[in-house]
Motif scaffolding. Structure first.
Motif, PDB file in Angstrom:
ATOM      1  N   UNK A   1       0.812  -1.199   0.000  1.00 38.56           N
ATOM      2  CA  UNK A   1       0.000   0.000   0.000  1.00 38.56           C
ATOM      3  C   UNK A   1       0.858   1.267   0.000  1.00 38.56           C
ATOM      4  N   UNK A   2       2.148   1.140   0.267  1.00 39.03           N
ATOM      5  CA  UNK A   2       3.013   2.309   0.253  1.00 39.03           C
ATOM      6  C   UNK A   2       2.783   3.259   1.405  1.00 39.03           C
ATOM      7  N   UNK A   3       2.347   2.732   2.536  1.00 41.79           N
ATOM      8  CA  UNK A   3       2.050   3.592   3.679  1.00 41.79           C
ATOM      9  C   UNK A   3       2.938   3.234   4.854  1.00 41.79           C
ATOM     10  N   UNK A  55      14.547  -4.347   3.006  1.00 37.01           N
ATOM     11  CA  UNK A  55      13.705  -4.249   1.808  1.00 37.01           C
ATOM     12  C   UNK A  55      12.911  -5.535   1.552  1.00 37.01           C
ATOM     13  N   UNK A  56      13.567  -6.669   1.606  1.00 35.49           N
ATOM     14  CA  UNK A  56      12.897  -7.941   1.334  1.00 35.49           C
ATOM     15  C   UNK A  56      11.920  -8.277   2.451  1.00 35.49           C
ATOM     16  N   UNK A  57      12.357  -8.140   3.697  1.00 39.76           N
ATOM     17  CA  UNK A  57      11.501  -8.471   4.845  1.00 39.76           C
ATOM     18  C   UNK A  57      10.232  -7.612   4.875  1.00 39.76           C
ATOM     19  N   UNK A  58      10.358  -6.372   4.468  1.00 39.71           N
ATOM     20  CA  UNK A  58       9.214  -5.468   4.468  1.00 39.71           C
ATOM     21  C   UNK A  58       8.379  -5.565   3.186  1.00 39.71           C
ATOM     22  N   UNK A  59       8.882  -6.304   2.204  1.00 43.52           N
ATOM     23  CA  UNK A  59       8.166  -6.438   0.935  1.00 43.52           C
ATOM     24  C   UNK A  59       8.172  -5.164   0.125  1.00 43.52           C
ATOM     25  N   UNK A  60       9.278  -4.411   0.205  1.00 48.40           N
ATOM     26  CA  UNK A  60       9.355  -3.118  -0.495  1.00 48.40           C
ATOM     27  C   UNK A  60       9.821  -3.315  -1.930  1.00 48.40           C
ATOM     28  N   UNK A  61       9.368  -2.416  -2.787  1.00 48.99           N
ATOM     29  CA  UNK A  61       9.817  -2.393  -4.167  1.00 48.99           C
ATOM     30  C   UNK A  61      10.142  -0.946  -4.499  1.00 48.99           C
ATOM     31  N   UNK A  62      11.365  -0.700  -4.875  1.00 47.69           N
ATOM     32  CA  UNK A  62      11.811   0.649  -5.198  1.00 47.69           C
ATOM     33  C   UNK A  62      11.601   0.911  -6.681  1.00 47.69           C
ATOM     34  N   UNK A  63      11.263   2.143  -7.004  1.00 48.73           N
ATOM     35  CA  UNK A  63      11.109   2.538  -8.397  1.00 48.73           C
ATOM     36  C   UNK A  63      12.461   2.743  -9.051  1.00 48.73           C
ATOM     37  N   UNK A  64      13.046   1.675  -9.486  1.00 50.13           N
ATOM     38  CA  UNK A  64      14.396   1.752 -10.079  1.00 50.13           C
ATOM     39  C   UNK A  64      14.333   1.805 -11.559  1.00 50.13           C
TER      40      UNK A  64
END
Length: 64
Positions: A1-3, A55-64
């Motif tokens: 959700x990006x929050x 990053x992986x543990x939080x399930x983040x995806x960066x706009x690369x």
């Protein structure tokens, strides 16, 4: 959700205030190397490193 949620309590006031004051140097925004104004940004940096290191543990995806 990006929050991201935080508790607005006495213990977190430094975190909240530093994030509210976080600024980019307007003179560098249009350049290939924009710069942050490095004043009172310790909690911002710490939060950034927390996210990058997990990053992986939080399930983040960066706009690369």
């Amino acid at each position: 959700q990006g929050r991201f949620y935080y508790l607005d309590n006495d213990s977190n006031q430094i975190f909240i205030e530093e994030h509210r004051k976080y600024q980019w140097d307007e003179k560098t925004l249009q350049s290939d190397d924009p710069k942050v104004i490095k004043i009172d940004d310790h909690t911002v940096d710490s939060f950034k490193y927390l996210c990058i290191d997990n990053e992986v543990a939080f399930g983040l995806k960066w706009g690369r």
